[in-house]
Design a protein around this motif. Structure first.
Motif, PDB file in Angstrom:
ATOM      1  N   PHE A   1      15.888  -5.711  51.554  1.00 51.88           N
ATOM      2  CA  PHE A   1      16.041  -6.777  52.535  1.00 51.88           C
ATOM      3  C   PHE A   1      17.354  -7.511  52.292  1.00 51.88           C
ATOM      4  N   HIS A   2      17.835  -8.192  53.308  1.00 57.61           N
ATOM      5  CA  HIS A   2      18.989  -9.069  53.162  1.00 57.61           C
ATOM      6  C   HIS A   2      18.500 -10.344  52.476  1.00 57.61           C
ATOM      7  N   ILE A   3      19.094 -10.673  51.328  1.00 57.75           N
ATOM      8  CA  ILE A   3      18.631 -11.836  50.562  1.00 57.75           C
ATOM      9  C   ILE A   3      19.769 -12.826  50.379  1.00 57.75           C
ATOM     10  N   VAL A   4      19.452 -14.091  50.676  1.00 59.99           N
ATOM     11  CA  VAL A   4      20.373 -15.204  50.474  1.00 59.99           C
ATOM     12  C   VAL A   4      19.729 -16.116  49.441  1.00 59.99           C
ATOM     13  N   THR A   5      20.532 -16.709  48.561  1.00 57.60           N
ATOM     14  CA  THR A   5      19.978 -17.599  47.546  1.00 57.60           C
ATOM     15  C   THR A   5      20.462 -19.029  47.748  1.00 57.60           C
ATOM     16  N   ALA A   6      19.649 -19.946  47.245  1.00 56.28           N
ATOM     17  CA  ALA A   6      19.992 -21.369  47.250  1.00 56.28           C
ATOM     18  C   ALA A   6      19.640 -21.934  45.881  1.00 56.28           C
ATOM     19  N   LYS A   7      20.412 -22.931  45.435  1.00 58.65           N
ATOM     20  CA  LYS A   7      20.264 -23.438  44.072  1.00 58.65           C
ATOM     21  C   LYS A   7      19.272 -24.580  43.922  1.00 58.65           C
ATOM     22  N   ASP A   8      18.828 -25.172  45.028  1.00 59.67           N
ATOM     23  CA  ASP A   8      17.821 -26.225  44.988  1.00 59.67           C
ATOM     24  C   ASP A   8      17.263 -26.416  46.395  1.00 59.67           C
ATOM     25  N   GLY A   9      16.284 -27.295  46.523  1.00 55.64           N
ATOM     26  CA  GLY A   9      15.633 -27.486  47.813  1.00 55.64           C
ATOM     27  C   GLY A   9      16.559 -27.965  48.910  1.00 55.64           C
ATOM     28  N   LEU A  10      17.460 -28.864  48.587  1.00 52.39           N
ATOM     29  CA  LEU A  10      18.390 -29.376  49.599  1.00 52.39           C
ATOM     30  C   LEU A  10      19.337 -28.279  50.075  1.00 52.39           C
ATOM     31  N   ASP A  11      19.832 -27.479  49.140  1.00 53.52           N
ATOM     32  CA  ASP A  11      20.678 -26.337  49.488  1.00 53.52           C
ATOM     33  C   ASP A  11      19.888 -25.345  50.339  1.00 53.52           C
ATOM     34  N   GLY A  12      18.635 -25.099  49.970  1.00 48.21           N
ATOM     35  CA  GLY A  12      17.782 -24.198  50.738  1.00 48.21           C
ATOM     36  C   GLY A  12      17.524 -24.707  52.141  1.00 48.21           C
TER      37      GLY A  12
ATOM     38  N   ASP B   1      10.974 -22.132  44.582  1.00 52.96           N
ATOM     39  CA  ASP B   1      10.497 -22.627  43.301  1.00 52.96           C
ATOM     40  C   ASP B   1       9.814 -23.974  43.525  1.00 52.96           C
ATOM     41  N   HIS B   2       9.037 -24.388  42.560  1.00 54.80           N
ATOM     42  CA  HIS B   2       8.352 -25.673  42.611  1.00 54.80           C
ATOM     43  C   HIS B   2       9.246 -26.797  42.074  1.00 54.80           C
ATOM     44  N   LYS B   3       9.562 -26.742  40.797  1.00 54.65           N
ATOM     45  CA  LYS B   3      10.330 -27.801  40.138  1.00 54.65           C
ATOM     46  C   LYS B   3      11.827 -27.501  40.227  1.00 54.65           C
ATOM     47  N   MET B   4      12.534 -28.358  40.998  1.00 55.73           N
ATOM     48  CA  MET B   4      13.979 -28.201  41.147  1.00 55.73           C
ATOM     49  C   MET B   4      14.620 -29.579  41.236  1.00 55.73           C
ATOM     50  N   PRO B   5      15.882 -29.672  40.861  1.00 57.59           N
ATOM     51  CA  PRO B   5      16.586 -30.945  41.051  1.00 57.59           C
ATOM     52  C   PRO B   5      16.910 -31.156  42.533  1.00 57.59           C
TER      53      PRO B   5
ATOM     54  N   GLU C   1      15.836 -21.152  44.138  1.00 56.96           N
ATOM     55  CA  GLU C   1      15.511 -21.213  42.703  1.00 56.96           C
ATOM     56  C   GLU C   1      16.704 -21.804  41.967  1.00 56.96           C
ATOM     57  N   ASP C   2      16.461 -22.829  41.160  1.00 59.54           N
ATOM     58  CA  ASP C   2      17.553 -23.523  40.488  1.00 59.54           C
ATOM     59  C   ASP C   2      18.033 -22.845  39.209  1.00 59.54           C
ATOM     60  N   LYS C   3      17.199 -22.082  38.551  1.00 61.28           N
ATOM     61  CA  LYS C   3      17.597 -21.451  37.293  1.00 61.28           C
ATOM     62  C   LYS C   3      18.182 -20.061  37.546  1.00 61.28           C
ATOM     63  N   ASP C   4      19.418 -19.855  37.070  1.00 64.01           N
ATOM     64  CA  ASP C   4      20.131 -18.601  37.297  1.00 64.01           C
ATOM     65  C   ASP C   4      19.340 -17.380  36.832  1.00 64.01           C
ATOM     66  N   ARG C   5      18.813 -17.449  35.638  1.00 69.52           N
ATOM     67  CA  ARG C   5      18.097 -16.305  35.069  1.00 69.52           C
ATOM     68  C   ARG C   5      16.850 -15.956  35.895  1.00 69.52           C
ATOM     69  N   THR C   6      16.115 -16.980  36.310  1.00 62.88           N
ATOM     70  CA  THR C   6      14.916 -16.753  37.122  1.00 62.88           C
ATOM     71  C   THR C   6      15.293 -16.228  38.498  1.00 62.88           C
ATOM     72  N   ARG C   7      16.364 -16.768  39.061  1.00 60.02           N
ATOM     73  CA  ARG C   7      16.836 -16.293  40.366  1.00 60.02           C
ATOM     74  C   ARG C   7      17.192 -14.811  40.288  1.00 60.02           C
TER      75      ARG C   7
END
Length: 125
Positions: A27-38, A53-57, A9-15
């Motif tokens: 659960f163990h949760i890891v985050t990524a800031k966009d699709g490429l990072d994910g 998320d759907h719409k990401m840079p 998820e790219d948006k901090d607040r939504t993440r």
């Protein structure tokens, strides 16, 4: 056994909201800031489930889904798609790209937790 989930998820607040929804599951949760990072994290770590998320840079959710489904560990893994857009338009595209299910944002905590628990039980059984 600890369940590991990747949240893309790219948006901090939504993440942060997604993390709040998932927190009671412990659960163990890891985050990524966009699709490429994910995608990069999915290639270097092992996850039982992915929420994207759907719409990401950089790389959008549909591209991420397609790329993940080409990787052996994620061919059959539960991958949930999140969007603020109209589900009647987005969901068919997401399911075709390989999504397990789609959620509207902001996420409704209990229905999302129930779906996740159901799919985790199936995937780790």
């Amino acid at each position: 056994m600890s369940v590991s989930i990747l949240v893309v998820e790219d948006k901090d607040r939504t993440r942060e909201h997604v993390l709040d929804v998932l927190a009671p599951l412990n659960f163990h949760i890891v985050t990524a800031k966009d699709g490429l990072d994910g995608l990069s994290k999915a290639k270097t770590e092992s996850f039982d489930m992915i929420l994207t998320d759907h719409k990401m840079p950089v790389m959008d959710g549909l591209s991420l889904l397609k790329n993940l489904r080409e990787l052996e560990p994620y061919r059959d893994a539960p991958i949930f798609f999140m969007t603020t857009q109209d589900l009647t338009e987005v969901e068919p595209k997401a399911l075709k790209a390989g999504a397990t299910a789609c959620f509207s944002k902001p996420l409704q905590a209990e229905p999302v937790r129930e779906q996740i628990k159901t799919h985790i039980q199936r995937s780790v059984a």
